[in-house]
Design a protein around this motif. Structure first.
Motif: not given
Ligand code: SF4
Length: 64
Positions: A19-43
């Motif tokens: 869990x993240x405890x920041x009050x606010x976060x900034x996230x960029x696109x996958x194109x900028x980050x280079x990797x797709x997210x893993x949607x299986x949170x439990x794994x």
């Protein structure tokens, strides 16, 4: 802010159970980050970033 699940466990805002405890976060696109997210949170495994450039979340701050 809704719960933000994150595996970047070397960020100062990261806590147990991925869990993240920041009050606010900034996230960029996958194109900028280079990797797709893993949607299986439990794994999701820890993914330390070492630097801000190592994660799509620009709110990342080193624990040091
Ligand atoms: S990397 Fe971003 S989402 Fe993850 S714990 Fe740090 S601030 Fe929160």
């Amino acid at each position: 802010m809704p719960d933000v699940n994150c595996t970047v466990n070397d960020c100062k805002y990261w806590t147990n159970k991925n869990l993240c405890t920041a009050q606010q976060i900034v996230v960029q696109s996958d194109e900028a980050g280079g990797f797709s997210p893993n949607t299986q949170l439990s794994q999701l495994s820890a993914t330390p970033a070492k630097t801000k450039d190592g994660t799509c979340c620009q709110t990342y701050q080193s624990q040091q």
